[in-house]
Design an enzyme around this catalytic site. Structure first.
Site, short mmCIF file in Angstrom:
data_model
loop_
_atom_site.label_atom_id
_atom_site.label_comp_id
_atom_site.label_asym_id
_atom_site.label_seq_id
_atom_site.Cartn_x
_atom_site.Cartn_y
_atom_site.Cartn_z
N ARG A 66 -13.46 -6.89 -15.35
CA ARG A 66 -12.80 -6.43 -14.12
C ARG A 66 -13.80 -6.27 -12.99
O ARG A 66 -13.51 -6.54 -11.83
CB ARG A 66 -12.09 -5.10 -14.36
CG ARG A 66 -11.09 -5.12 -15.50
CD ARG A 66 -10.53 -3.73 -15.76
NE ARG A 66 -9.48 -3.40 -14.82
CZ ARG A 66 -8.21 -3.75 -14.98
NH1 ARG A 66 -7.82 -4.44 -16.03
NH2 ARG A 66 -7.31 -3.42 -14.08
N MET A 91 -1.45 -4.81 -7.12
CA MET A 91 -1.07 -4.28 -8.43
C MET A 91 -2.18 -4.45 -9.48
O MET A 91 -1.98 -5.00 -10.55
CB MET A 91 0.24 -4.94 -8.90
CG MET A 91 1.39 -4.81 -7.90
SD MET A 91 1.74 -3.12 -7.36
CE MET A 91 2.75 -2.58 -8.73
N ARG A 92 -3.35 -3.96 -9.12
CA ARG A 92 -4.48 -3.94 -10.06
C ARG A 92 -5.05 -2.55 -10.10
O ARG A 92 -5.20 -1.89 -9.05
CB ARG A 92 -5.60 -4.88 -9.56
CG ARG A 92 -5.22 -6.33 -9.51
CD ARG A 92 -5.24 -7.01 -10.85
NE ARG A 92 -6.55 -7.02 -11.49
CZ ARG A 92 -6.75 -7.39 -12.75
NH1 ARG A 92 -5.74 -7.74 -13.50
NH2 ARG A 92 -7.97 -7.38 -13.26
N ASN A 108 -4.27 3.68 0.04
CA ASN A 108 -3.22 3.06 -0.77
C ASN A 108 -1.88 3.64 -0.34
O ASN A 108 -1.82 4.79 0.10
CB ASN A 108 -3.45 3.36 -2.25
CG ASN A 108 -2.38 2.73 -3.14
OD1 ASN A 108 -1.99 1.57 -2.95
ND2 ASN A 108 -1.89 3.48 -4.12
N HIS A 110 1.86 4.39 -2.01
CA HIS A 110 2.52 4.51 -3.31
C HIS A 110 3.98 4.90 -3.08
O HIS A 110 4.26 5.80 -2.28
CB HIS A 110 1.80 5.56 -4.16
CG HIS A 110 2.39 5.69 -5.53
ND1 HIS A 110 2.15 4.78 -6.53
CD2 HIS A 110 3.24 6.61 -6.04
CE1 HIS A 110 2.83 5.13 -7.61
NE2 HIS A 110 3.49 6.24 -7.35
N GLU A 143 -10.96 7.76 -8.08
CA GLU A 143 -10.98 7.15 -9.41
C GLU A 143 -9.71 7.41 -10.21
O GLU A 143 -9.27 6.56 -10.97
CB GLU A 143 -12.20 7.63 -10.19
CG GLU A 143 -13.45 6.90 -9.74
CD GLU A 143 -14.67 7.32 -10.55
OE1 GLU A 143 -14.54 7.47 -11.78
OE2 GLU A 143 -15.74 7.50 -9.93
N VAL A 145 -5.92 7.36 -10.86
CA VAL A 145 -4.88 6.50 -10.30
C VAL A 145 -3.82 7.32 -9.55
O VAL A 145 -3.25 8.26 -10.11
CB VAL A 145 -4.19 5.68 -11.42
CG1 VAL A 145 -3.06 4.83 -10.85
CG2 VAL A 145 -5.21 4.80 -12.11
N ALA A 174 10.83 3.17 5.06
CA ALA A 174 10.01 4.33 5.44
C ALA A 174 8.52 4.00 5.35
O ALA A 174 7.72 4.43 6.19
CB ALA A 174 10.36 5.53 4.55
C1 GAR Z 1 5.56 -1.08 -2.00
O1 GAR Z 1 6.75 -0.40 -2.24
C2 GAR Z 1 4.37 -0.24 -2.41
O2 GAR Z 1 4.55 1.12 -2.15
C3 GAR Z 1 4.30 -0.52 -3.88
O3 GAR Z 1 4.58 -1.88 -4.01
C4 GAR Z 1 5.44 -2.30 -2.95
C5 GAR Z 1 4.81 -3.47 -2.25
O4 GAR Z 1 5.73 -4.06 -1.35
N1 GAR Z 1 3.03 -0.20 -4.42
C6 GAR Z 1 2.84 0.17 -5.69
O5 GAR Z 1 3.73 0.25 -6.49
C7 GAR Z 1 1.40 0.48 -6.03
N2 GAR Z 1 1.30 0.87 -7.41
P1 GAR Z 1 5.24 -5.09 -0.23
O6 GAR Z 1 4.39 -6.15 -0.95
O7 GAR Z 1 6.49 -5.68 0.29
O8 GAR Z 1 4.46 -4.33 0.79
#
Ligand code: GAR
Length: 192
Positions: A66, A91-92, A108, A110, A143, A145, A174
């Site tokens: 990684r 998504m890593r 980030n 979430h 670090e 998650v 939102a």
């Molecule tokens: C978003 O809802 C973001 O919050 C989520 O993935 C989606 C990406 O949508 N992130 C995660 O789940 C991070 N673990 P997008 O590619 O259309 O912006």
């Protein structure tokens, strides 16, 4: 303007809203690079259409290493004189090495009201729990998650008949307002 890279793995709708905000004259940042670990990510085409430079650094060729994957990514970011990273559906899980390299300069988004529901399947879990509302959180990456200091949150109602997909769309609307605003505030404070 502060040079921002957006990291994606998928549809890139948050990335689009970050690019747009960065182009407003008052914005303290600009998106100079979009990087995906997935060559087929739909967001790459959106970035190109918006005239933003894109790159693909797949994780697969690096196998289990990684950190080697992240060193390639980091080299690219440094080459582009990136100052701040915005993860937007990347998504890593990141290694401690990359997190430390970018400590305090990586954000980030979430799709939950952290500390509720770190990890995956946030909307299904909120529905399962019978919550009255859901939302999204922008935080500094550390670090642990989905554990870093929270910079901003937005709430949406959960409505009768919601499915995870329907709720995800409401939360995303939102996100598209919260993320650009929070990134602008963050970047503004970095240099003050
Ligand atoms: C978003 O809802 C973001 O919050 C989520 O993935 C989606 C990406 O949508 N992130 C995660 O789940 C991070 N673990 P997008 O590619 O259309 O912006």
């Amino acid at each position: 303007k502060t040079r921002v890279a957006v990291l994606i793995s998928g549809s890139g709708t948050n990335m689009v809203s970050l690019i747009a905000e960065g182009r407003s004259p008052d914005s303290p940042y600009e998106v100079v690079l979009v990087v995906s670990n997935i060559a087929m990510a739909a967001g790459l085409e959106k970035a190109r259409a918006a005239g933003v430079e894109t790159a693909v650094i797949e994780h697969r060729p690096f196998g289990k290493d990684r950190e080697a994957h992240e060193r390639a990514l980091d080299a690219l970011l440094v080459e582009h004189e990136v100052e701040v990273i915005a993860l937007a559906g990347y998504m890593r899980l990141l290694t401690p090495w990359l997190v430390r390299e970018w400590e305090g300069r990586m954000l980030n988004i979430h799709p939950s009201l952290l500390p509720l529901y770190p990890g995956l399947n946030t909307h299904a879990r909120a529905l399962e729990a019978g919550d009255a509302e859901a939302g999204c959180t922008v935080h500094i990456v550390t670090e642990g998650v989905d554990e870093g200091p929270v910079l901003g949150q937005a709430r949406v109602p959960i409505l009768p008949g919601d499915t995870p997909d329907v709720l995800a769309e409401r939360v995303k609307a939102a996100e598209h307002i919260l993320y650009p605003r929070t990134l602008s505030d963050f970047v503004g404070r970095l240099h003050s």
